[in-house]
Write a protein that holds these residues in place. Structure first.
Motif, short mmCIF file in Angstrom:
data_model
loop_
_atom_site.label_atom_id
_atom_site.label_comp_id
_atom_site.label_asym_id
_atom_site.label_seq_id
_atom_site.Cartn_x
_atom_site.Cartn_y
_atom_site.Cartn_z
N TRP A 1 5.65 -43.58 54.61
CA TRP A 1 6.37 -42.48 55.49
C TRP A 1 5.24 -42.27 56.65
CZ3 TRP A 1 9.23 -38.72 52.26
CH2 TRP A 1 10.10 -39.43 51.36
N PHE B 1 13.14 -41.18 61.42
CA PHE B 1 13.26 -40.32 60.32
C PHE B 1 14.72 -39.43 60.61
CE2 PHE B 1 8.88 -40.43 59.65
CZ PHE B 1 8.78 -40.36 58.24
N LEU B 2 14.98 -39.11 61.96
CA LEU B 2 16.14 -38.54 62.41
C LEU B 2 17.21 -39.63 62.10
CD1 LEU B 2 17.74 -36.38 63.68
CD2 LEU B 2 16.92 -37.19 65.83
N GLY C 1 18.07 -40.24 58.43
CA GLY C 1 18.96 -39.11 57.98
C GLY C 1 20.15 -38.93 58.27
N LEU D 1 22.27 -41.71 56.90
CA LEU D 1 22.66 -41.50 55.50
C LEU D 1 23.80 -40.17 55.17
CD1 LEU D 1 18.96 -41.55 54.03
CD2 LEU D 1 20.87 -43.13 53.60
N ILE D 2 23.61 -39.29 56.38
CA ILE D 2 24.41 -38.05 56.09
C ILE D 2 25.83 -38.19 56.66
CG2 ILE D 2 24.51 -35.57 56.71
CD1 ILE D 2 21.46 -35.61 56.24
#
Length: 138
Positions: free
Chosen positions: A67, A78-79, A82, A85-86
């Motif tokens: 990380w 990271f965005l 994210g 995944l979302i």
């Protein structure tokens, strides 16, 4: 943008994102300079990295559990992870339940980004990330 167009666009972009990350993950180039297939077209054309240069390598480092390296490569990874995944989860939920949760989130986000108090700081963050990419010779 209509709900149908947004959902198709998100499905297409998420599929492309999974294919892109999968291609590079299977190739094992996490943290390394990407092949010509992974090269940023802006950097390839101008020699200057774009604000998102290094996002694929960052995402691969995140998936590898590295990380801090991922953050140093490009925080936008990271965005990207994210969202990958979302968004599909919310999209599938909406389609199965006949809801418009994702569409309402999109409209709310669009409204928020039209306000100067959000748009200017977010733009400044993207520009700062771009300058950082240029300075670290990504």
């Amino acid at each position: 943008m209509t709900r149908a167009k947004l959902y198709w666009l998100i499905a297409l972009l998420c599929t492309a994102g999974y294919m892109w990350v999968g291609y590079h993950w299977v190739g094992g180039d996490a943290g390394e300079a990407p092949s010509i297939v992974g090269s940023c077209m802006i950097k390839h054309t101008t020699g200057v990295p774009c604000p998102s240069c290094g996002s694929t390598r960052s995402a691969l480092l995140i998936l590898d559990g590295r990380w801090s390296e991922a953050f140093l490569k490009n925080p936008l990874g990271f965005l990207a992870i994210g969202l990958l995944l979302i968004l599909p989860v919310i999209l599938i939920f909406d389609l199965l339940k006949g809801r418009e949760t994702l569409f309402k989130l999109y409209l709310r986000g669009e409204t928020i980004l039209r306000k100067k108090q959000w748009f200017i700081p977010l733009t400044a963050l993207i520009l700062a990330n771009w300058v950082w990419n240029i300075i670290k010779v990504l």
